[in-house]
Write an enzyme that holds these catalytic residues in place. Structure first.
Site, PDB file in Angstrom:
ATOM      1  NE  ARG A 189       2.855   8.167  -1.087  1.00 32.45           N
ATOM      2  CZ  ARG A 189       3.004   6.927  -0.635  1.00 32.45           C
ATOM      3  NH1 ARG A 189       3.546   5.988  -1.411  1.00 32.45           N
ATOM      4  NH2 ARG A 189       2.620   6.601   0.589  1.00 32.45           N
ATOM      5  CG  HIS A 232      -2.280   0.583   1.001  1.00 32.52           C
ATOM      6  ND1 HIS A 232      -3.406  -0.160   0.796  1.00 32.52           N
ATOM      7  CD2 HIS A 232      -2.707   1.870   0.961  1.00 32.52           C
ATOM      8  CE1 HIS A 232      -4.458   0.631   0.652  1.00 32.52           C
ATOM      9  NE2 HIS A 232      -4.053   1.884   0.737  1.00 32.52           N
ATOM     10  CB  SER A 274       4.920  -0.597  -2.826  1.00 30.31           C
ATOM     11  OG  SER A 274       3.569  -0.908  -2.461  1.00 30.31           O
ATOM     12  N   GLY A 275       6.459   2.151  -4.498  1.00 33.84           N
ATOM     13  CA  GLY A 275       7.775   2.793  -4.578  1.00 33.84           C
ATOM     14  C   GLY A 275       8.356   2.963  -5.970  1.00 33.84           C
TER      15      GLY A 275
HETATM   16  C1  FNR Z   1      -3.534   4.827  -2.109  1.00 37.64           C
HETATM   17  N1  FNR Z   1      -3.661   3.433  -2.242  1.00 37.64           N
HETATM   18  C2  FNR Z   1      -4.911   2.877  -2.308  1.00 37.64           C
HETATM   19  N2  FNR Z   1      -5.063   1.538  -2.531  1.00 37.64           N
HETATM   20  C3  FNR Z   1      -6.282   0.986  -2.657  1.00 37.64           C
HETATM   21  O1  FNR Z   1      -6.390  -0.219  -2.874  1.00 37.64           O
HETATM   22  N3  FNR Z   1      -7.398   1.778  -2.537  1.00 37.64           N
HETATM   23  C4  FNR Z   1      -7.341   3.110  -2.290  1.00 37.64           C
HETATM   24  O2  FNR Z   1      -8.355   3.782  -2.206  1.00 37.64           O
HETATM   25  C5  FNR Z   1      -6.060   3.682  -2.141  1.00 37.64           C
HETATM   26  N4  FNR Z   1      -5.928   5.021  -1.869  1.00 37.64           N
HETATM   27  C6  FNR Z   1      -4.686   5.615  -1.912  1.00 37.64           C
HETATM   28  C7  FNR Z   1      -4.586   6.996  -1.767  1.00 37.64           C
HETATM   29  C8  FNR Z   1      -3.340   7.599  -1.861  1.00 37.64           C
HETATM   30  C9  FNR Z   1      -3.228   9.091  -1.734  1.00 37.64           C
HETATM   31  C10 FNR Z   1      -2.188   6.812  -2.084  1.00 37.64           C
HETATM   32  C11 FNR Z   1      -0.825   7.446  -2.224  1.00 37.64           C
HETATM   33  C12 FNR Z   1      -2.286   5.451  -2.197  1.00 37.64           C
HETATM   34  C13 FNR Z   1      -2.472   2.594  -2.475  1.00 37.64           C
HETATM   35  C14 FNR Z   1      -2.139   2.543  -3.968  1.00 37.64           C
HETATM   36  O3  FNR Z   1      -3.110   1.844  -4.693  1.00 37.64           O
HETATM   37  C15 FNR Z   1      -0.785   1.867  -4.225  1.00 37.64           C
HETATM   38  O4  FNR Z   1      -0.782   0.589  -3.627  1.00 37.64           O
HETATM   39  C16 FNR Z   1       0.392   2.679  -3.681  1.00 37.64           C
HETATM   40  O5  FNR Z   1       0.173   4.057  -3.890  1.00 37.64           O
HETATM   41  C17 FNR Z   1       1.675   2.262  -4.373  1.00 37.64           C
HETATM   42  O6  FNR Z   1       2.765   2.907  -3.820  1.00 37.64           O
HETATM   43  P1  FNR Z   1       3.456   4.229  -4.432  1.00 37.64           P
HETATM   44  O7  FNR Z   1       3.704   3.971  -5.896  1.00 37.64           O
HETATM   45  O8  FNR Z   1       2.491   5.342  -4.213  1.00 37.64           O
HETATM   46  O9  FNR Z   1       4.692   4.347  -3.633  1.00 37.64           O
END
Ligand code: FNR
Length: 374
Positions: A326, A273, A303-304
């Site tokens: 992100r 996440h 992730s990352g």
């Molecule tokens: C998320 N993520 C996420 N995952 C999910 O299954 N449902 C969601 O509603 C959300 N909401 C969410 C909001 C924000 C602001 C972020 C940054 C992330 C997690 C997302 O799907 C994903 O797993 C991560 O963002 C991956 O990591 P990086 O690439 O952001 O580092």
């Protein structure tokens, strides 16, 4: 529009464009935020071992993601409350995905509804499900099916809300609480404030009716109070309910992956996440090769990921595709669809350059033989 040449460049622009409280919601991780760094470090621990004298005049980035051909091995990750970064942010992200020819995953906690995204944008739409309540989950799944979504993504790594201290400190939530700090911050970011004033406060659009049930669910979702009793039996029920492709997100343990596949899931998304839930969690990169070897063609990862070379490393370890999180929000916060599309272009360009310089003509030919674990 301001111009950036890397994801980090867009990160800096987003930091300038957004009020601190909103940027912190985007950026933050759980507890001490060590997992955020661990996710980035996992890529540095892998070095590329290039090959030479290979024709790489036209590197090919097209690949099959879970059996479907795509021009790029990327997918837009589900991200809730993206309307906090840009009005109807989900629509903007879906447009960028459609332009790039890749799937867009709509979050349960989206600010544009399941139907709105399907009607106004279309493209390859996947729906991400948070199980807050079993009856509601069934209702959402049926709506997604009726609206034409053909991939369901069940998120499993939010049994309870991660302890995100940045949000606790700022009091981030919807609707925004207008404390003196928030008002001053808003005045210091006039373009963001003007957009918010013009478009109105973002709503959890999938629960926007005035029924008390919806209001209750909105509150539960915002504080991420999930149905923590959801277990393997729940996954089995969901499998019986959903007739198309079903993916399980947030899985990391090899035995859990095996169990998901045995219960009929079509694939998994290895993820922590983005470090927002369990600060001591391993990076998905630590388990990717073992899991992808055991379940070829069924494993996605996130992730990352911040560079094209990160994507190349995951594909070399056996991932079928990579979810981008992100980085797309940095682009969205900077310039809506144009910014998100520009971030995807940066990834595309970096993947292509990496392939050429490592002597691999095609993402489909990446193998662990191109990597050294340091
Ligand atoms: C998320 N993520 C996420 N995952 C999910 O299954 N449902 C969601 O509603 C959300 N909401 C969410 C909001 C924000 C602001 C972020 C940054 C992330 C997690 C997302 O799907 C994903 O797993 C991560 O963002 C991956 O990591 P990086 O690439 O952001 O580092």
């Amino acid at each position: 529009m301001s111009c950036a040449f890397s994801v980090n460049g867009y990160r800096e622009l987003a930091r300038r464009h957004l009020p601190r409280m909103v940027f912190d919601y985007l950026e933050g991780g759980a507890d001490d935020e060590k997992c955020l760094q661990r996710n980035l470090d996992a890529f540095d621990a892998l070095e590329l071992l290039p090959r030479r004298l290979i024709n790489v005049a036209q590197p090919s980035l097209s690949t099959e993601v879970l059996g479907v051909s795509q021009p790029l091995p990327l997918i837009v990750a589900p991200m809730g409350l993206s309307g906090a970064f840009w009005p109807k942010g989900d629509l903007e992200l879906a447009r960028a995905a459609k332009k790039a020819g890749i799937p867009f995953i709509l979050s349960t906690a989206s600010n544009a509804s399941i139907e709105e995204v399907a009607e106004q944008v279309g493209g390859d739409l996947w729906f991400q499900l948070y199980v807050v309540h079993p009856t509601l989950a069934e209702h959402l799944v049926k709506r997604a099916l009726a609206a034409g979504y053909r991939t369901l993504v069940l998120t499993t790594d939010v049994a309870v809300n991660g302890k995100r201290e940045r949000d606790l400190r700022s009091g981030f939530g919807l609707p925004f609480k207008y404390t003196p700090n928030v008002i001053i911050d808003g005045m210091l970011h006039p373009r963001w404030s003007l957009r918010l004033l013009t478009a109105g406060m973002p709503q959890l659009a999938n629960f926007a009716s005035t029924q008390a049930y919806d209001a209750e669910l909105q509150a539960a979702l915002l504080s991420r109070q999930m149905d923590a009793s959801f277990d393997w039996a729940g996954l089995k029920r969901l499998r019986d309910l959903w007739p198309h492709r079903l993916l399980v997100k947030g899985i990391l343990h090899p035995d859990d992956v095996k169990h998901c596949i045995e219960l009929g899931a079509d694939g998994v998304i290895l993820s922590n996440h983005g470090g927002r839930q369990l600060d001591s969690s391993c990076s998905p990169m630590a388990v990717l090769e073992q899991i992808a070897t055991a379940h070829p063609g069924k494993v996605l990862v996130d992730s990352g990921f911040r560079r094209g070379s990160d994507v190349v490393k995951a594909l070399a370890l056996g991932a079928s595709g990579v979810l981008i999180g992100r980085p797309l929000l940095y682009g969205l916060a900077t310039a809506g669809t144009v910014g998100a599309a520009s971030v995807l272009d940066i990834f595309k360009d970096e993947i292509s350059r990496t392939l050429a310089n490592m002597g691999c003509a095609c993402v489909r030919r990446l193998t662990p033989g191109y990597l050294i674990h340091t």
